[in-house]
Design a protein around this motif. Sequence first.
Motif, PDB file in Angstrom:
ATOM      1  N   ASN A  42       0.810  -1.221   0.000  1.00 18.39           N
ATOM      2  CA  ASN A  42       0.000   0.000   0.000  1.00 18.39           C
ATOM      3  C   ASN A  42       0.841   1.268   0.000  1.00 18.39           C
ATOM      4  N   ARG A  81       2.374   4.543  -1.253  1.00 12.37           N
ATOM      5  CA  ARG A  81       1.857   5.484  -2.237  1.00 12.37           C
ATOM      6  C   ARG A  81       2.928   6.444  -2.741  1.00 12.37           C
ATOM      7  N   TYR A  88      -0.217   7.719   9.754  1.00 11.88           N
ATOM      8  CA  TYR A  88      -1.202   7.020  10.582  1.00 11.88           C
ATOM      9  C   TYR A  88      -2.553   6.941   9.876  1.00 11.88           C
ATOM     10  N   ASP A  89      -2.941   8.030   9.206  1.00 16.76           N
ATOM     11  CA  ASP A  89      -4.232   8.039   8.523  1.00 16.76           C
ATOM     12  C   ASP A  89      -4.322   6.929   7.482  1.00 16.76           C
ATOM     13  N   GLN A  90      -3.213   6.684   6.781  1.00 12.98           N
ATOM     14  CA  GLN A  90      -3.210   5.639   5.761  1.00 12.98           C
ATOM     15  C   GLN A  90      -3.250   4.253   6.407  1.00 12.98           C
ATOM     16  N   GLN A 131      -4.662   3.406   9.071  1.00 12.42           N
ATOM     17  CA  GLN A 131      -6.000   3.137   9.592  1.00 12.42           C
ATOM     18  C   GLN A 131      -6.981   2.678   8.509  1.00 12.42           C
ATOM     19  N   THR A 132      -6.650   2.921   7.236  1.00 13.65           N
ATOM     20  CA  THR A 132      -7.544   2.522   6.143  1.00 13.65           C
ATOM     21  C   THR A 132      -7.176   1.176   5.537  1.00 13.65           C
ATOM     22  N   MET A 133      -6.063   0.569   5.943  1.00 14.18           N
ATOM     23  CA  MET A 133      -5.622  -0.682   5.342  1.00 14.18           C
ATOM     24  C   MET A 133      -6.413  -1.872   5.882  1.00 14.18           C
ATOM     25  N   GLU A 134      -6.396  -2.941   5.103  1.00  9.38           N
ATOM     26  CA  GLU A 134      -7.059  -4.179   5.513  1.00  9.38           C
ATOM     27  C   GLU A 134      -6.357  -4.753   6.741  1.00  9.38           C
ATOM     28  N   ARG A 135      -7.129  -5.056   7.760  1.00 10.73           N
ATOM     29  CA  ARG A 135      -6.561  -5.479   9.031  1.00 10.73           C
ATOM     30  C   ARG A 135      -6.611  -6.995   9.198  1.00 10.73           C
TER      31      ARG A 135
END
Length: 532
Positions: free
Chosen positions: A462, A464, A514-516, A518-522
């Motif tokens: 992920n 970027r 951190y914002d990114q 938090q959006t990743m698949e956990r």
Amino acid sequence: MQLLHAPCWPHLPFQGCKSPSILALVPPDRFLQLSAINFSLHPSKLEKSIWVSHRPSIFGCGSTNATSVEAGVSAVSTGTAENDVLKALSQIIDPDFGTDIVSCGFVKDMQINEALGEVSFRLELTTPACPIKDMFEQRANEVVLAIPWVNKVNVTMSAQPARPIFAEQLPEGLQKISNIVAVSSCKGGVGKSTVAVNLAYTLAGMGARVGIFDADVYGPSLPTMVSPENRLLEMNPEKRTIIPTEYLGVKLVSFGFSGQGRAIMRGPMVSGVINQLLTTTEWGELDYLVIDMPPGTGDIQLTLCQVVPLTAAVIVTTPQKLAFIDVAKGVRMFSKLKVPCIAVVENMCHFDADGKRYYPFGRGSGSQVVQQFGIPHLFDLPIRPTLSASGDSGMPEVAADPCGEVANTFQDLGVCVVQQCAKIRQQVSTAVIYDKSIKAIKVKVPQSDEEFFLHPATVRRNDRSAQSVDEWTGDQKLQYTDVPEDIEPEEIRPMGNYAVSITWPDGFSQIAPYDQLQTMERLVDVPQPTPV
């Protein structure tokens, strides 16, 4: 338990206050609410951090045994005697985290002579401004003397050297500063410089190494509020660096000390001047650098927030509604830049006359900031002629009257700043770590109670950056199969309060906000830890 009465201003020329410090005024049944500022990290992860200790856990103050004492301990007695001392010291609990000082790795250089019943050791705290260091020293003496065979105890207090969490990413002049605190109002005339200067000298009085940076080029206040003997900044001709001036043990840098007075220049030029003054100064080792921010939320403020990793911000306001409107803009700016606001100081709140308290400008601006933005602490400053006069005379109020009402309020603020900065550092340092036993990246973003796990390959895929994504077309350059499923990060380092830098085996350094994350698949089914 009765706390020690620590003298005010222990190492400055204006010492001599005989009344107890703010710590001694805390009721015995409430002293555990104060923070010992005791956080530690694994040395292999952050060798340049002030929070390093000699214990195996990387998260907070974990489990321990006798290895929390340095390997080089010189002990004349048997291991049983040493265990007796460590067991006694483990009764002293970190107030905020409920963990003992042995587990936190504070016990150093222990020497025991069992034949004479003598024990000596050093308690190395993470900051010299620890608000309850006197309590630690007193309790250490008490619990060790309670051991039947002990007749004499010698406790030495010390603090680790000042270093930021991410020193290698900073300009050389800032690499030995532990905490950078911005004092901001976003509105002129509310007493921001008064708060900044008195806060700095309060922290110095608590035993910290402190510097003040006056970031207002258009109208610098520092030359009026302090009276250093040398009122001109000097240049080191060999290093081409700036040598700060000093007053009462605090290092000072201001455009007003450059011999230029007040500047008349456009914004981009001002940003360059601020950058040069801040980053090329030989600050040396500092526990706290207090930045007196200029009013507004423009180019200068953004430059400061981007050039240096601000640990936290203190907001200054007055009771008027107009002040709240401007201050709210500043709080939102810091929020977007991931700089936590830890306290609000409401200046010029009230005055006492004829046995009554009057609020000439109304009430509620500071409380409104606290309630609307969730800032945890509010401090009120009275309308006091001496406070204004001290700012004009060149002697800060807390130095002129270290035992007065204003000084007590600033001591409360100083304790708050020390505690909150330490909490933030601990949260940032442990926000993203790699757990090798379960081969997963654990994430706990600061200011959030949520904790989750990510697969390392997911984080790497992920990315970027321009190396992974075409900046013009947005097409993915890094393919799924380019990242092996069993990839593991080599190192994870904090980057300010907003991201981490992850180094991978192929040498690539990934910036992961951190914002990114938090959006990743956990990972839903987190594997059980396996023996390492």
